[in-house]
Design a protein around this motif. Structure first.
Motif, mmCIF file in Angstrom:
data_model
loop_
_atom_site.group_PDB
_atom_site.id
_atom_site.type_symbol
_atom_site.label_atom_id
_atom_site.label_comp_id
_atom_site.label_asym_id
_atom_site.label_seq_id
_atom_site.Cartn_x
_atom_site.Cartn_y
_atom_site.Cartn_z
ATOM 1 N N CYS A 155 0.834 -1.201 0.000
ATOM 2 C CA CYS A 155 0.000 0.000 0.000
ATOM 3 C C CYS A 155 0.873 1.257 0.000
ATOM 4 O O CYS A 155 0.436 2.329 -0.378
ATOM 5 C CB CYS A 155 -0.934 -0.011 1.207
ATOM 6 S SG CYS A 155 -0.073 0.328 2.775
ATOM 7 N N CYS A 171 2.787 -6.310 4.358
ATOM 8 C CA CYS A 171 1.664 -5.385 4.145
ATOM 9 C C CYS A 171 0.395 -6.194 3.882
ATOM 10 O O CYS A 171 0.417 -7.179 3.141
ATOM 11 C CB CYS A 171 1.964 -4.476 2.950
ATOM 12 S SG CYS A 171 0.568 -3.452 2.446
ATOM 13 N N CYS A 225 5.173 -1.223 5.095
ATOM 14 C CA CYS A 225 5.690 -0.622 3.856
ATOM 15 C C CYS A 225 6.748 0.421 4.182
ATOM 16 O O CYS A 225 7.782 0.504 3.521
ATOM 17 C CB CYS A 225 4.550 0.002 3.051
ATOM 18 S SG CYS A 225 3.553 -1.236 2.189
ATOM 19 N N CYS A 284 1.572 1.837 5.074
ATOM 20 C CA CYS A 284 1.400 1.205 6.385
ATOM 21 C C CYS A 284 2.741 1.061 7.114
ATOM 22 O O CYS A 284 3.806 1.328 6.558
ATOM 23 C CB CYS A 284 0.720 -0.164 6.234
ATOM 24 S SG CYS A 284 1.799 -1.441 5.548
#
Ligand code: NAD
Ligand code: ZN
Ligand code: ZN
Length: 344
Positions: free
Chosen positions: A92, A106, A98, A95
């Motif tokens: 994404c 993720c 990540c 998050c």
């Protein structure tokens, strides 16, 4: 042009070369015109129906290079025609994981060529932020190894290995061979390889191993002898065998480390000697794929000729013969890697 060729795996062991619509790109994406795509062990598992079988039909292919053919409206940093390699791990981007470059944790992660259509095709769509421009004068058949090299870069980084450390590597397959070269680069010594195949052992020695053992009965004594009786600082499992993971702990020195790298079927477990691990300050360290900085570092190392890439990685088939390329893999043990030359 609105269509392209794609090798679609429609069922296990069956590629169909189809004319399909060009992938659509969003404002943050680029369309990459693929030049070369390597065949990875994961592709072989997908081909045989042992992995991602629920995702068929799928266009596999995740070790690739190419040039930017089209860019989304918001993409500024890549020009049409720029040569690229691609970090295939799409998270994404926002998050906790990540941000720490642990993209495979993720919740939204997917991988090009595994979770969505990949590069056994003329074109592939990817997020622009994951396309890394290539400025070096580096041949496609070497550049295409960036992703597998990134895997061993990450493993070395996660294991924290440094110069002067002794290393045992289980498996001298395509990835094991790269582990050997990576361990040479970080200055590990001695580097001891174990593979049942004498031919693979020979290639490991060529790649820089100090010893390569094909007889399992001789391994422990070789490790003992070459490490002054202590055992290895680090053992890397690069086969995917529970038995070898068990043996790895037996080959490490007191306070040594085991790199969890080879992929076993899901659910395999190991008994770990808890007290021994505590008192010796031992560790086990997993690593998966190569992403973010691993891809950049792999590209840098390849660009500066730090990996010896011989003919053993260069067997090449055109896209039209992809079925044959996969079906003949077992008959070509001397080809550590096979590439699909997508563009002539
Ligand atoms: N963690 C990651 O990031 C990552 C990335 C790529 C691949 N992998 C995994 O790493 C492993 C190695 O990849 P590869 O493509 O080189 O695999 P491969 O299957 O092509 O090669 C494995 C090698 O292990 C040897 N071998 C088999 N059984 C053995 C035994 N009992 N003792 C010693 N050697 C033995 C084989 O002869 C072969 O040369 C696989 O499990 C693969 O799934 C992990
Ligand atoms: Zn791969
Ligand atoms: Zn994320």
């Amino acid at each position: 042009m609105t269509t392209m060729r794609a090798a679609v795996l429609t069922a296990p062991k069956r590629f169909e070369l189809r004319d399909v619509p060009l992938p659509e790109i969003g404002p943050e994406d680029v369309l990459v015109k693929v030049t070369r795509t390597g065949i990875c062990g994961t592709d072989i598992h997908i081909f045989n129906g042992h992995y991602a079988a629920d995702r068929l039909p799928l266009v596999p292919g995740h070790e690739f290079c190419g040039t930017i053919a089209e860019r989304g409206a918001n993409v500024r940093h890549l020009d049409i025609g720029t040569r690229v390699v691609v970090d295939i791990n799409i998270g994404c981007g926002a998050c906790f994981w990540c941000r720490r470059n642990e993209v495979l944790n993720c919740a939204e992660v997917t991988q090009v060529g595994i979770g969505r259509d990949g590069a056994f095709a003329d074109y592939v769509a990817v997020p622009a932020r994951l396309a890394i421009p290539v400025t070096a004068d580096i041949a496609d058949d070497v550049l295409v190894l960036t992703e597998p090299v990134a895997c061993v870069v990450r493993a070395a980084r996660k294991a924290g290995v440094t110069f002067g450390q002794s290393v045992v590597i289980f498996g001298a397959g395509p990835i094991g061979n790269l582990h050997v070269q990576m361990m040479r680069l970080v200055g590990a010594a001695p580097i001891i390889v174990a593979d049942l195949s004498a031919e693979r052992c020979r290639m490991a020695l060529e790649a820089g191993a100090d010893a390569a053992v094909s007889d399992p009965a001789e391994l422990k004594e070789t490790v003992r002898r070459m490490t002054d009786g202590r055992g290895a600082d680090l053992v890397i499992e690069s086969v995917g065998s529970k038995k070898l993971y068990e043996q790895a702990f037996d080959l490490t020195r007191r306070g040594g480390h085991v790199a969890f790298f080879g992929i076993t079927p899901p659910g395999e477990t190991l008994p770990v000697d808890i007290l021994r691990t505590v008192l010796e300050e031992g560790s086990l360290k997993g690593s998966v794929a190569g992403m973010g900085e691993d891809m950049h570092d792999a590209l840098t190392l390849l660009s500066h000729g730090r990996f010896r890439i011989g003919d053993f990685t260069k067997a090449s088939y055109p896209l039209e013969r992809i079925q044959q390329a996969f079906e003949t893999l077992a008959d070509r043990p001397q080809d550590l890697k096979t590439q699909i030359a997508v563009a002539a």
